[in-house]
Design an enzyme around this catalytic site. Structure first.
Site, short mmCIF file in Angstrom:
data_model
loop_
_atom_site.label_atom_id
_atom_site.label_comp_id
_atom_site.label_asym_id
_atom_site.label_seq_id
_atom_site.Cartn_x
_atom_site.Cartn_y
_atom_site.Cartn_z
N ARG A 97 0.83 -1.22 0.00
CA ARG A 97 0.00 0.00 0.00
C ARG A 97 0.86 1.26 0.00
O ARG A 97 0.49 2.28 0.61
CB ARG A 97 -0.98 0.02 1.19
CG ARG A 97 -1.75 -1.26 1.41
CD ARG A 97 -2.49 -1.68 0.18
NE ARG A 97 -3.19 -2.96 0.38
CZ ARG A 97 -3.76 -3.64 -0.61
NH1 ARG A 97 -3.68 -3.21 -1.86
NH2 ARG A 97 -4.38 -4.76 -0.36
N GLU A 223 -5.81 -12.18 8.42
CA GLU A 223 -5.43 -12.28 7.00
C GLU A 223 -4.24 -13.21 6.80
O GLU A 223 -3.22 -12.83 6.25
CB GLU A 223 -5.15 -10.88 6.43
CG GLU A 223 -6.38 -9.98 6.49
CD GLU A 223 -6.19 -8.60 5.89
OE1 GLU A 223 -5.06 -8.11 5.84
OE2 GLU A 223 -7.21 -8.01 5.47
N ARG A 273 -18.67 -8.43 9.29
CA ARG A 273 -17.25 -8.14 9.54
C ARG A 273 -16.99 -7.02 10.55
O ARG A 273 -16.12 -7.17 11.41
CB ARG A 273 -16.55 -7.86 8.19
CG ARG A 273 -15.14 -7.39 8.36
CD ARG A 273 -14.39 -7.43 7.06
NE ARG A 273 -13.19 -6.62 7.16
CZ ARG A 273 -12.34 -6.41 6.17
NH1 ARG A 273 -12.56 -6.96 4.99
NH2 ARG A 273 -11.27 -5.66 6.34
N LYS A 297 -7.89 -0.25 14.66
CA LYS A 297 -8.14 0.65 13.53
C LYS A 297 -9.29 1.58 13.88
O LYS A 297 -10.24 1.18 14.55
CB LYS A 297 -8.50 -0.14 12.26
CG LYS A 297 -7.31 -0.85 11.64
CD LYS A 297 -7.61 -1.35 10.22
CE LYS A 297 -6.41 -2.14 9.71
NZ LYS A 297 -6.49 -2.51 8.29
N ASP A 302 -12.16 -1.19 7.56
CA ASP A 302 -10.79 -1.09 7.05
C ASP A 302 -10.54 0.23 6.32
O ASP A 302 -10.37 0.23 5.10
CB ASP A 302 -10.51 -2.27 6.12
CG ASP A 302 -9.04 -2.41 5.79
OD1 ASP A 302 -8.23 -1.71 6.40
OD2 ASP A 302 -8.70 -3.23 4.91
N GLU A 324 -5.30 3.35 15.52
CA GLU A 324 -4.53 3.19 14.27
C GLU A 324 -5.22 3.94 13.14
O GLU A 324 -6.39 3.70 12.84
CB GLU A 324 -4.40 1.69 13.93
CG GLU A 324 -3.50 1.46 12.73
CD GLU A 324 -3.35 -0.01 12.35
OE1 GLU A 324 -2.79 -0.79 13.15
OE2 GLU A 324 -3.79 -0.38 11.25
N GLU A 330 -4.60 4.32 0.85
CA GLU A 330 -4.97 3.08 0.16
C GLU A 330 -6.33 3.19 -0.55
O GLU A 330 -6.43 3.00 -1.75
CB GLU A 330 -5.00 1.92 1.16
CG GLU A 330 -5.46 0.62 0.54
CD GLU A 330 -5.47 -0.56 1.50
OE1 GLU A 330 -5.11 -0.38 2.66
OE2 GLU A 330 -5.87 -1.65 1.07
N TRP A 470 -14.39 -11.46 1.50
CA TRP A 470 -13.82 -10.51 2.45
C TRP A 470 -14.83 -9.86 3.40
O TRP A 470 -14.47 -8.99 4.19
CB TRP A 470 -13.03 -9.43 1.71
CG TRP A 470 -11.86 -9.98 0.95
CD1 TRP A 470 -11.83 -10.36 -0.36
CD2 TRP A 470 -10.55 -10.27 1.47
NE1 TRP A 470 -10.59 -10.84 -0.69
CE2 TRP A 470 -9.78 -10.79 0.42
CE3 TRP A 470 -9.95 -10.12 2.72
CZ2 TRP A 470 -8.44 -11.18 0.58
CZ3 TRP A 470 -8.62 -10.50 2.89
CH2 TRP A 470 -7.89 -11.02 1.83
C1 GCU Z 1 -5.81 -3.81 4.64
C2 GCU Z 1 -4.78 -3.71 3.56
C3 GCU Z 1 -3.72 -4.75 3.70
C4 GCU Z 1 -3.15 -4.73 5.13
C5 GCU Z 1 -4.26 -4.84 6.13
C6 GCU Z 1 -3.79 -4.65 7.56
O1 GCU Z 1 -6.58 -4.97 4.49
O2 GCU Z 1 -5.41 -3.84 2.30
O3 GCU Z 1 -2.72 -4.49 2.75
O4 GCU Z 1 -2.25 -5.78 5.29
O5 GCU Z 1 -5.20 -3.84 5.91
O6 GCU Z 1 -4.09 -3.60 8.13
O7 GCU Z 1 -3.15 -5.51 8.13
#
Ligand code: GCU
Length: 608
Positions: A97, A223, A273, A297, A302, A324, A330, A470
């Site tokens: 990003r 993720e 989510r 976050k 997101d 955060e 992004e 997602w």
């Molecule tokens: C978003 C982002 C990812 C990143 C993730 C995170 O999903 O697209 O690139 O890794 O946030 O905050 O861990």
């Protein structure tokens, strides 16, 4: 505007530092300063060296903003103890990003950097109060897992020494499974004696090289990163074993709360989510070690254009929290489109977590850390789009003082960068002030989010994430749009304080920009101004593209008033932004016109 060692920035003539008198005042808290003019000298009082440095930067900036030195009288105490940047840099030199070139720190699996450039960067960060930095991506790869080994630590310690001159402390992102992937153990179970000992030894080794390391950052069970849940342990079990290892050295574990099911089925309308972080972490409130900061976050999904606050920020009562924010753009234009993040951050910081408290009022209490995902890279101007430097500057200013006004910050940035007396400073600040509204207008309407191109996330693709795994669905049908997250729907509202939840529950009191985040509504639903929802979609999308065209006119008029190189760099981006905005406008309008059959009341061109 000054071009210092090849890089434009708000610091101007950094090397011609003024001399200020320094005095010690032990009554001031760490990092704080008091600046007083008068008596023929400007004096900086502080209780520590960092405070003296921040005071000097602040005094220098005030004087460059035209304040008469003799009238200076400022006392400033940072609201957050840790004001931290997270780089998402990979050791091959790419930046996840990242929109400003390659990594400032890594190439070919090695630490590799220009020491002078790093020193400029450290100084730039320190000038706005940033005091922590993680260089490596939270998504760990083989080489970055090894940053905690004897192989990489000597070089990392050299880099730490450059940042240390400016009171910026390093953080290392670590793999939760490192006992296995790096240490060769058979498990990374946080309750296993061998694993506990391995983390202790690792901390001893790392602190042997970098005694003032701020701590470890962990993206666990998120993720595809490993974590305690996969081993049947809680997030607290996981964070606390690392905390135990770092405690003897005063280190902190920054444990991210971005935990959700990223393999959802779009047919599943029960899993939601934005509820995930709260569901995972709220039941564990009070069970985390004192040196764990949960890094949350700002929104529950997101970093979309419009999101409510993450309910976790207000709900946790007995756990330290870090807010955060995403400095890198992004989902917000990738440093091609103009987008001043200070505006949504100000909105978030002044949003209520309860009837009597805003997010900014949690600082100094539960929230003691602010984290920004960095937007800087090795581009000559640091941020790809030189105007995106305003976002890095604003991050530092708001982390220091979350009640500062976005307008003041952007005006200061523009005057410090382009010159206090420059004709360009005010029009550029005005463009930045309008930029987020313009961007939001041509994007996904009213808090829906996720109409971006999957993968790289630039440009429009309305159904790109609609049938994905997602958990990001708008569920647009011919008669209604949006997701019901009230008590009648997925129940997200119940995660908020009751007073806040009541606002969200009712479509008439829900903040309009979040309407479709919380409600599923017919296209004929009338907004507060009386405009039907579908007409609002058309109007905002036409307005958004028109707004970008106006930016281009403003920018054209600034030719000759800013350095040529900077002018053409921004002009080229604004032209791309216009193409992007037109594409969003036409695709969004056509999509909803086709779906609803309702024409634009104003009869403008919609392609069918
Ligand atoms: C978003 C982002 C990812 C990143 C993730 C995170 O999903 O697209 O690139 O890794 O946030 O905050 O861990």
């Amino acid at each position: 505007m000054k071009k210092e060692s090849g890089y434009y920035a708000w610091l101007g003539e950094v090397r011609q530092k003024r001399e200020f008198a320094r005095v010690t005042d032990a009554s001031l808290p760490p990092d704080a300063y008091r600046i007083t003019g008068g008596g023929g000298a400007v004096t900086i009082a502080s209780s520590d060296a960092a405070g003296a440095m921040y005071g000097e930067f602040a005094a220098g900036a005030q004087i460059r903003l035209g304040v008469e030195p003799a009238t200076l009288d400022v006392t400033s105490v940072p609201a957050a103890k840790y004001r931290v940047l997270n780089h998402w840099d990979n050791m091959d030199g790419t930046v996840e990003r990242g929109y400003a070139g390659r990594s400032l720190f890594f190439r070919n699996s090695e630490l590799c950097y220009d020491a002078e450039r790093i020193e400029d960067y450290a100084r730039l960060l320190a000038s706005v109060g940033i005091n922590g930095i993680c260089l490596n991506n939270v998504n760990l790869r083989d080489d970055s897992r090894r940053l905690i080994t004897d192989e990489k630590l000597p070089q990392l310690a050299e880099l730490a020494a450059i940042f240390r001159k400016y009171h910026v402390r390093l953080i290392i992102a670590v793999d939760f499974a490192a006992p296995k992937t790096v240490g060769g153990l058979s498990t990374s179970d946080p309750l296993d004696g061998g694993v506990i000992a391995w983390w202790r030894d690792t901390a001893a080794r790392v602190y042997g090289y970098i005694p003032d390391l701020l701590g470890f950052l962990v993206k666990a069970d998120s993720e595809f990163q490993s974590g305690p849940a996969a081993l049947g342990r809680t997030q607290a079990d996981g964070a606390n074993v690392l905390a135990g290892a770092l405690a003897p050295y005063g280190g902190t574990v920054f444990w991210r709360c971005f935990v959700y099911n990223c393999l959802q089925d779009w047919r599943d309308t029960v899993t939601d989510r934005p509820k995930a972080a709260y569901d995972h972490f709220f039941p564990l409130d009070g069970t985390f070690a004192d040196n764990v900061v949960l890094q949350v976050k700002v929104g529950p999904v997101d970093f979309q254009v419009y999101e409510p606050l993450s309910p976790l920020l207000g709900a946790l009562k007995n756990t330290r929290r870090g807010l955060e924010l995403q400095v890198t753009q992004e989902y917000t234009g990738q440093q091609i489109d103009l987008y001043a993040t200070a505006i949504p951050w100000e909105r978030a910081l002044s949003s209520h977590v309860s009837e009597t408290r805003t997010l900014s009022e949690l600082f100094g209490g539960g929230i003691d850390t602010v984290v920004g995902v960095s937007n800087a890279g090795d581009d000559e101007n640091w941020t790809g789009n030189p105007l995106a430097q305003a976002n890095l500057y604003a991050f530092g200013r708001l982390a220091w003082n979350p009640r500062a006004s976005a307008g003041d910050i952007l005006r200061d940035w523009s005057r410090l960068t382009f010159g206090n007396a420059s004709d360009a400073a005010e029009p550029i600040a005005d463009m930045l002030l309008q930029s987020t509204d313009v961007y939001a207008k041509y994007n996904a309407p009213l808090g829906i989010g996720w109409m971006v191109t999957p993968g790289h996330h630039y440009g429009v693709n309305i159904d790109g994430y609609e049938f994905s795994k997602w958990g990001t669905y708008h569920r647009a049908a011919h008669d209604a749009l949006g997701v019901d997250r009230t008590s009648r729907g997925t129940g997200l509202t119940a995660q908020y304080d009751p007073w806040v939840a009541a606002q969200f529950e009712d479509a008439r009191t829900c903040p309009e920009e979040l309407l479709l985040f919380f409600h599923r509504l017919p296209y004929t639903f009338r907004l507060k101004g009386g405009v039907p929802l579908i007409q609002h979609i058309y109007d905002t999308h036409f307005d958004g593209a028109d707004g970008v065209a106006r930016f281009i006119e403003t920018w054209d008029a600034l030719r000759g008033k800013v350095p040529d190189e900077l002018h053409s760099c921004v002009a080229e981006r604004l032209n791309r932004q216009l193409e992007n905005a037109v594409e969003w406008r036409d695709i969004v309008n056509t999509y909803f016109h086709r779906l609803t059959g309702i024409p634009d009341e104003k009869g403008r061109q919609i392609w069918l």
